[in-house]
Design a protein around this motif. Structure first.
Motif, short mmCIF file in Angstrom:
data_model
loop_
_atom_site.label_atom_id
_atom_site.label_comp_id
_atom_site.label_asym_id
_atom_site.label_seq_id
_atom_site.Cartn_x
_atom_site.Cartn_y
_atom_site.Cartn_z
N LEU A 1 3.77 -9.62 28.14
CA LEU A 1 3.49 -10.96 27.30
C LEU A 1 4.42 -11.35 25.68
O LEU A 1 4.92 -11.83 25.30
CB LEU A 1 2.52 -11.73 27.26
CG LEU A 1 2.06 -12.04 27.79
CD1 LEU A 1 0.12 -13.39 28.06
CD2 LEU A 1 2.61 -13.02 28.97
N GLY A 2 4.01 -10.33 24.99
CA GLY A 2 4.77 -10.06 23.45
C GLY A 2 6.20 -9.79 23.92
O GLY A 2 7.60 -10.64 23.43
N GLN A 3 6.32 -9.04 24.72
CA GLN A 3 7.42 -8.42 24.71
C GLN A 3 8.69 -9.46 25.44
O GLN A 3 9.76 -9.62 25.08
CB GLN A 3 7.46 -7.07 25.72
CG GLN A 3 8.92 -6.46 26.03
CD GLN A 3 9.12 -5.23 26.86
OE1 GLN A 3 8.48 -5.00 27.68
NE2 GLN A 3 10.33 -4.59 27.04
N ALA A 4 8.32 -10.16 26.63
CA ALA A 4 8.46 -11.47 27.12
C ALA A 4 8.75 -12.75 26.15
O ALA A 4 10.32 -12.72 26.62
CB ALA A 4 8.16 -11.70 28.31
N ALA A 5 8.01 -12.74 25.63
CA ALA A 5 8.39 -13.47 24.42
C ALA A 5 9.80 -13.23 22.91
O ALA A 5 10.61 -14.06 23.12
CB ALA A 5 7.08 -13.85 22.90
N ARG A 6 9.41 -11.85 23.43
CA ARG A 6 10.55 -11.65 22.37
C ARG A 6 11.94 -11.50 22.98
O ARG A 6 13.29 -11.85 22.56
CB ARG A 6 9.94 -10.30 21.60
CG ARG A 6 9.32 -10.08 20.67
CD ARG A 6 9.25 -8.52 19.90
NE ARG A 6 8.62 -8.02 21.24
CZ ARG A 6 7.40 -7.30 20.85
NH1 ARG A 6 6.76 -7.84 20.76
NH2 ARG A 6 7.25 -6.32 22.23
N ASN A 7 12.40 -11.16 23.99
CA ASN A 7 13.31 -11.63 24.89
C ASN A 7 13.75 -12.54 25.16
O ASN A 7 14.88 -12.82 25.19
CB ASN A 7 13.07 -10.83 26.10
CG ASN A 7 12.93 -9.02 25.89
OD1 ASN A 7 13.04 -8.83 25.01
ND2 ASN A 7 12.18 -8.52 28.01
#
Length: 96
Positions: A46-52
């Motif tokens: 989820l954190g990676q998706a938010a950064r993307n």
């Protein structure tokens, strides 16, 4: 003597039940650990998706800015084309 023979059986069945419970609890702990690890991995994803998404949002804003600038340039070019048509008309009229 009958009670002496029944006690080892009772002891063995308690040991068997206890062993089954320990095995069941161990399985539950393993399942819980897997679930926690899966949740941790989900949080990471989820954190990676938010950064993307932030990166994509910046790209979209940049694209919108570029489109706005291109629209202004197009308006200027249309003005110059119209102005040059007027000049061409004036030249034709003068050359007649």
């Amino acid at each position: 003597m009958a009670s002496v023979e029944s006690q080892p059986r009772f002891g063995q069945s308690v040991k068997g039940l206890l062993s089954d419970k320990v095995g069941s609890c161990s399985g539950d702990v393993i399942a819980l650990t897997r679930q926690v690890l899966k949740g941790s991995r989900s949080q990471e994803l989820l954190g990676q998706a938010a950064r993307n998404m932030v990166i994509q949002e910046d790209a979209i804003l940049h694209a919108e800015d570029s489109l706005r600038k291109m629209s202004i340039i197009t308006t200027h070019l249309q003005y110059h084309v119209e102005h040059s048509k007027n000049l061409q008309d004036q030249l034709r009229h003068l050359l007649k």
